[in-house]
Design an enzyme around this catalytic site. Structure first.
Site, PDB file in Angstrom:
ATOM      1  N   HIS A 162      -1.972   7.316  -5.054  1.00  0.00           N
ATOM      2  CA  HIS A 162      -2.240   6.136  -4.233  1.00  0.00           C
ATOM      3  C   HIS A 162      -2.053   4.900  -5.094  1.00  0.00           C
ATOM      4  O   HIS A 162      -2.392   4.899  -6.276  1.00  0.00           O
ATOM      5  CB  HIS A 162      -3.675   6.174  -3.700  1.00  0.00           C
ATOM      6  N   HIS A 180     -20.791  12.095  -0.333  1.00  0.00           N
ATOM      7  CA  HIS A 180     -21.287  13.267   0.384  1.00  0.00           C
ATOM      8  C   HIS A 180     -20.750  14.577  -0.188  1.00  0.00           C
ATOM      9  O   HIS A 180     -21.275  15.644   0.119  1.00  0.00           O
ATOM     10  CB  HIS A 180     -20.974  13.161   1.887  1.00  0.00           C
ATOM     11  N   GLY A 222      -7.301  -5.671  13.439  1.00  0.00           N
ATOM     12  CA  GLY A 222      -6.313  -5.458  14.475  1.00  0.00           C
ATOM     13  C   GLY A 222      -4.903  -5.191  14.004  1.00  0.00           C
ATOM     14  O   GLY A 222      -3.952  -5.342  14.777  1.00  0.00           O
ATOM     15  N   ASN A 240      -2.115   0.364  -4.511  1.00  0.00           N
ATOM     16  CA  ASN A 240      -1.999  -0.841  -3.702  1.00  0.00           C
ATOM     17  C   ASN A 240      -2.345  -2.051  -4.553  1.00  0.00           C
ATOM     18  O   ASN A 240      -3.115  -1.959  -5.520  1.00  0.00           O
ATOM     19  CB  ASN A 240      -2.897  -0.787  -2.452  1.00  0.00           C
ATOM     20  N   THR A 241      -1.739  -3.170  -4.215  1.00  0.00           N
ATOM     21  CA  THR A 241      -2.128  -4.460  -4.778  1.00  0.00           C
ATOM     22  C   THR A 241      -2.072  -5.476  -3.643  1.00  0.00           C
ATOM     23  O   THR A 241      -1.274  -5.339  -2.714  1.00  0.00           O
ATOM     24  CB  THR A 241      -1.222  -4.924  -5.939  1.00  0.00           C
ATOM     25  N   SER A 270       0.852  -1.186   0.000  1.00  0.00           N
ATOM     26  CA  SER A 270       0.000   0.000   0.000  1.00  0.00           C
ATOM     27  C   SER A 270       0.887   1.236   0.000  1.00  0.00           C
ATOM     28  O   SER A 270       1.829   1.334   0.798  1.00  0.00           O
ATOM     29  CB  SER A 270      -0.918   0.003   1.221  1.00  0.00           C
TER      30      SER A 270
END
Length: 296
Positions: A132, A196, A279, A134-135, A118
């Protein structure tokens, strides 16, 4: 293919680490080569490397990763390139979410394994776009899939930058089938949207999730090329924009745009939710947040 997928897991996690190493070296190279223009009198930035850990509810080892963060560089105000490999048992909320998405067997067996990279870069120069990428690979006893992509987030948009970013990604994806890039581009347009605010958070890119054609090698090859496309798509934009002089108005626009980025990641981003619910190290999960932002 083995029932445990251990070889495939090892290959995927090894690839994410290799990609991380290439990107870290390239970004430190951008810091070293920035010898003219704004902030070039500062020391070249370097990544701080730290290990992250994840423990299960009973305190046993549940994997971890490596967090690589550069702050206050000549070119990068904050950039993180994280890798992780985590495993264990999904909590009830995450298990229900996976089952609702139709993951086979998840309602009965919550074991999982996940590995990925990431990256989020926030730039010093407002003319240089944030980005940005990520994989990831995800495995459960009943299924496996790949996901990820990359998208460009400029606060000051340049049509030629957007065109280069998209054209490079298409160049890397077309060998896998000319239908793939348009599909992943549309997916990114829909996914990286802030309801939004009724607007996209940037100028798009590519995105996929739950990629499982039934052929692991084919899907892994596509995932690798999504990663390989990143530096050729992004690095030339930084090299082109990092020397432009900016104004206070430009910097203000950057801070406001970062507020949009933070809103999206905290409210909608699936990876952020998954990381916090399972976590993983909160600092690693929230690495994507900008160092400074502004709301009107």
């Amino acid at each position: 293919m083995t029932a445990s997928f251990q070889d495939e897991k090892d290959r995927a996690s090894g690839w994410f680490r290799s990609l991380r190493d290439d990107i870290v070296a390239a970004f430190e190279g951008l810091e070293d080569s920035h010898v003219d223009g704004p902030l070039s009198d500062m020391a070249a930035g370097r990544f701080d490397i730290s290990n992250t850990t994840r423990t299960s509810d009973d305190g046993s080892d549940a994997g971890g990763g490596v967090m690589s963060v550069m702050r206050g560089g000549r070119v990068f105000e904050k950039v993180g390139v994280n890798i992780s490999t985590v495993y264990g048992t999904l909590g009830e909320r995450a298990q229900k979410a996976m089952a609702a998405r139709g993951v086979p067997g998840m309602a009965d067996d919550p074991r999982f394994w996940a590995s990925g990279i990431s990256l989020v870069a926030h730039m010093q120069n407002p003319h240089a776009p944030a980005v940005h990428m990520n994989t990831r690979m995800f495995w459960t006893p009943g299924a496996w899939w790949f996901g990820g992509g990359s998208d460009l987030n400029p606060c000051i948009e340049y049509a030629d930058d957007t065109s280069h970013f998209h054209a490079t990604q298409q160049q890397y994806l077309d060998p896998h089938g000319t239908e793939i890039y348009p599909k992943l581009k549309q997916w990114a347009d829909e996914y990286f949207y802030i309801p939004h605010r009724k607007r996209a958070r940037g100028v798009g890119g590519i995105f996929m999730d739950d990629r499982n054609t039934g052929d692991w090698e084919v899907d892994f090859a596509l995932t690798q090329d999504i990663g390989r496309a990143f530096l050729p798509a992004y690095q030339p934009l930084v090299e082109k924009r990092r020397n432009q002089v900016w104004t206070e108005t430009d910097k203000d626009a950057q801070l406001v745009h970062r507020g949009l980025y933070a809103e999206y990641n905290l409210v909608y981003d699936r990876g952020t939710k998954f990381g916090l619910e399972t976590g993983h190290d909160a600092n690693a999960v929230l690495m994507s947040l900008p160092p400074m932002a502004k709301w009107i």
